[in-house]
Write a protein that holds these residues in place. Sequence first.
Motif, PDB file in Angstrom:
ATOM      1  N   TYR A  35     -13.918 -57.157  79.972  1.00  0.00           N
ATOM      2  CA  TYR A  35     -14.752 -58.068  78.913  1.00  0.00           C
ATOM      3  C   TYR A  35     -14.400 -59.062  79.265  1.00  0.00           C
ATOM      4  O   TYR A  35     -13.160 -59.648  79.090  1.00  0.00           O
ATOM      5  CB  TYR A  35     -14.789 -57.491  77.728  1.00  0.00           C
ATOM      6  CG  TYR A  35     -15.425 -55.870  77.328  1.00  0.00           C
ATOM      7  CD1 TYR A  35     -14.666 -54.809  77.879  1.00  0.00           C
ATOM      8  CD2 TYR A  35     -16.737 -55.781  77.035  1.00  0.00           C
ATOM      9  CE1 TYR A  35     -15.108 -53.517  77.580  1.00  0.00           C
ATOM     10  CE2 TYR A  35     -17.303 -54.493  76.716  1.00  0.00           C
ATOM     11  CZ  TYR A  35     -16.573 -53.545  77.143  1.00  0.00           C
ATOM     12  OH  TYR A  35     -17.103 -52.229  77.011  1.00  0.00           O
ATOM     13  N   LEU A  88     -10.627 -65.080  76.681  1.00  0.00           N
ATOM     14  CA  LEU A  88      -9.915 -63.984  76.225  1.00  0.00           C
ATOM     15  C   LEU A  88     -10.682 -62.772  77.277  1.00  0.00           C
ATOM     16  O   LEU A  88     -11.581 -62.493  77.031  1.00  0.00           O
ATOM     17  CB  LEU A  88      -9.647 -63.476  74.966  1.00  0.00           C
ATOM     18  CG  LEU A  88      -8.870 -62.662  74.629  1.00  0.00           C
ATOM     19  CD1 LEU A  88      -7.483 -62.923  75.030  1.00  0.00           C
ATOM     20  CD2 LEU A  88      -8.987 -62.144  73.136  1.00  0.00           C
ATOM     21  N   LEU A  90     -10.424 -59.029  78.169  1.00  0.00           N
ATOM     22  CA  LEU A  90      -9.841 -57.845  77.673  1.00  0.00           C
ATOM     23  C   LEU A  90     -10.326 -56.578  78.624  1.00  0.00           C
ATOM     24  O   LEU A  90     -11.323 -56.548  79.477  1.00  0.00           O
ATOM     25  CB  LEU A  90     -10.631 -57.592  76.307  1.00  0.00           C
ATOM     26  CG  LEU A  90     -10.554 -58.638  75.112  1.00  0.00           C
ATOM     27  CD1 LEU A  90     -11.653 -58.104  74.036  1.00  0.00           C
ATOM     28  CD2 LEU A  90      -9.214 -58.327  74.448  1.00  0.00           C
ATOM     29  N   GLN A  99     -13.356 -45.798  73.679  1.00  0.00           N
ATOM     30  CA  GLN A  99     -12.649 -46.942  74.392  1.00  0.00           C
ATOM     31  C   GLN A  99     -11.731 -47.779  73.613  1.00  0.00           C
ATOM     32  O   GLN A  99     -11.687 -47.704  72.511  1.00  0.00           O
ATOM     33  CB  GLN A  99     -13.731 -47.989  74.785  1.00  0.00           C
ATOM     34  CG  GLN A  99     -13.486 -48.910  75.726  1.00  0.00           C
ATOM     35  CD  GLN A  99     -14.663 -49.749  76.029  1.00  0.00           C
ATOM     36  OE1 GLN A  99     -15.056 -49.924  77.260  1.00  0.00           O
ATOM     37  NE2 GLN A  99     -15.595 -50.081  75.256  1.00  0.00           N
ATOM     38  N   TYR A 100     -10.549 -48.006  74.305  1.00  0.00           N
ATOM     39  CA  TYR A 100      -9.423 -48.643  73.421  1.00  0.00           C
ATOM     40  C   TYR A 100      -9.086 -49.974  74.257  1.00  0.00           C
ATOM     41  O   TYR A 100      -9.156 -49.778  75.536  1.00  0.00           O
ATOM     42  CB  TYR A 100      -8.155 -47.840  73.594  1.00  0.00           C
ATOM     43  CG  TYR A 100      -8.355 -46.522  72.705  1.00  0.00           C
ATOM     44  CD1 TYR A 100      -9.039 -45.344  73.210  1.00  0.00           C
ATOM     45  CD2 TYR A 100      -7.895 -46.310  71.393  1.00  0.00           C
ATOM     46  CE1 TYR A 100      -9.089 -44.213  72.544  1.00  0.00           C
ATOM     47  CE2 TYR A 100      -8.267 -45.236  70.664  1.00  0.00           C
ATOM     48  CZ  TYR A 100      -8.710 -44.056  71.327  1.00  0.00           C
ATOM     49  OH  TYR A 100      -8.679 -43.134  70.533  1.00  0.00           O
ATOM     50  N   PHE A 101      -8.777 -50.796  73.711  1.00  0.00           N
ATOM     51  CA  PHE A 101      -8.613 -52.259  74.179  1.00  0.00           C
ATOM     52  C   PHE A 101      -7.203 -52.561  74.359  1.00  0.00           C
ATOM     53  O   PHE A 101      -6.220 -52.364  73.660  1.00  0.00           O
ATOM     54  CB  PHE A 101      -9.248 -53.353  73.414  1.00  0.00           C
ATOM     55  CG  PHE A 101     -10.806 -53.363  73.717  1.00  0.00           C
ATOM     56  CD1 PHE A 101     -11.538 -52.649  73.079  1.00  0.00           C
ATOM     57  CD2 PHE A 101     -11.242 -54.262  74.452  1.00  0.00           C
ATOM     58  CE1 PHE A 101     -12.981 -52.769  72.943  1.00  0.00           C
ATOM     59  CE2 PHE A 101     -12.759 -54.323  74.732  1.00  0.00           C
ATOM     60  CZ  PHE A 101     -13.602 -53.637  74.034  1.00  0.00           C
ATOM     61  N   GLY A 102      -6.944 -53.234  75.587  1.00  0.00           N
ATOM     62  CA  GLY A 102      -5.605 -54.025  75.643  1.00  0.00           C
ATOM     63  C   GLY A 102      -5.574 -55.321  74.703  1.00  0.00           C
ATOM     64  O   GLY A 102      -6.402 -55.979  74.303  1.00  0.00           O
ATOM     65  N   PRO A 103      -4.357 -56.023  74.783  1.00  0.00           N
ATOM     66  CA  PRO A 103      -4.359 -57.178  74.008  1.00  0.00           C
ATOM     67  C   PRO A 103      -4.927 -58.363  74.494  1.00  0.00           C
ATOM     68  O   PRO A 103      -5.093 -59.244  73.800  1.00  0.00           O
ATOM     69  CB  PRO A 103      -2.801 -57.500  74.083  1.00  0.00           C
ATOM     70  CG  PRO A 103      -2.211 -56.785  75.191  1.00  0.00           C
ATOM     71  CD  PRO A 103      -3.202 -55.508  75.461  1.00  0.00           C
ATOM     72  N   GLY A 104      -5.390 -58.458  75.695  1.00  0.00           N
ATOM     73  CA  GLY A 104      -6.204 -59.478  76.286  1.00  0.00           C
ATOM     74  C   GLY A 104      -5.095 -60.376  77.317  1.00  0.00           C
ATOM     75  O   GLY A 104      -3.912 -60.621  76.829  1.00  0.00           O
TER      76      GLY A 104
END
Lengths: 110, 109
Positions: A35, A88, A90, A99-104
């Motif tokens: 993203y 940013l 992601l 869905q799980y996100f990383g810190p970017g």
Amino acid sequence: DAGVTQSPTHLIKTRGQQVTLRCSPKSGHDTVSWYQQALGQGPQFIFQYYEEEERQRGNFPDRFSGHQFPNYSSELNVNALLLGDSALYLCASSWADTQYFGPGTRLTVL
Amino acid sequence: GQQLNQSPQSMFIQEGEDVSMNCTSSSIFNTWLWYKQDPGEGPVLLIALYKAGELTSNGRLTAQFGITRKDSFLNISASIPSDVGIYFCAGQRGQNFVFGPGTRLSVLP
């Protein structure tokens, strides 16, 4: 259990350059999505990888490309950087419907 | 394309107050997700909803999947300073996740 990790944390590039961002998914997750999040906005879907293939793509030009490796990690490549690519970026990994996100990775294009 | 609307866009509340925000869409989704994002960090999943009508709690947070499958709400009870941030809803259908523009929450001591 490590969550989603991304590298690098920050990156500064100049217009016209190329950049590669990296993502390792959460353990057990086989699907990775990328993203772009501009300041003050929600994440915008770029594309999704599953089984090393691009499964779905959002409304982004071909300058944005990706890759998924056999261990499910993924790369996002952006060619011919524009000032408007500053954002940013992601990475999110998913399994089933969550869905799980990383810190970017914060990309700044000068 | 699919779009999600979130309201309110921003809100200022006193510590200890309850908060309510919602998310609406013109399209049906199979899953609704609520995330919180702090400045410079990635969104953190708060609650996932998988069935129409489902009401799920996570500590002081409660979320519901609307019966029409086109909306969802998130409530936060007894707000505290660390609740400050941007709350995003996301709808999922197939392989597609669509995000709302976010609700910015500020908590005044």
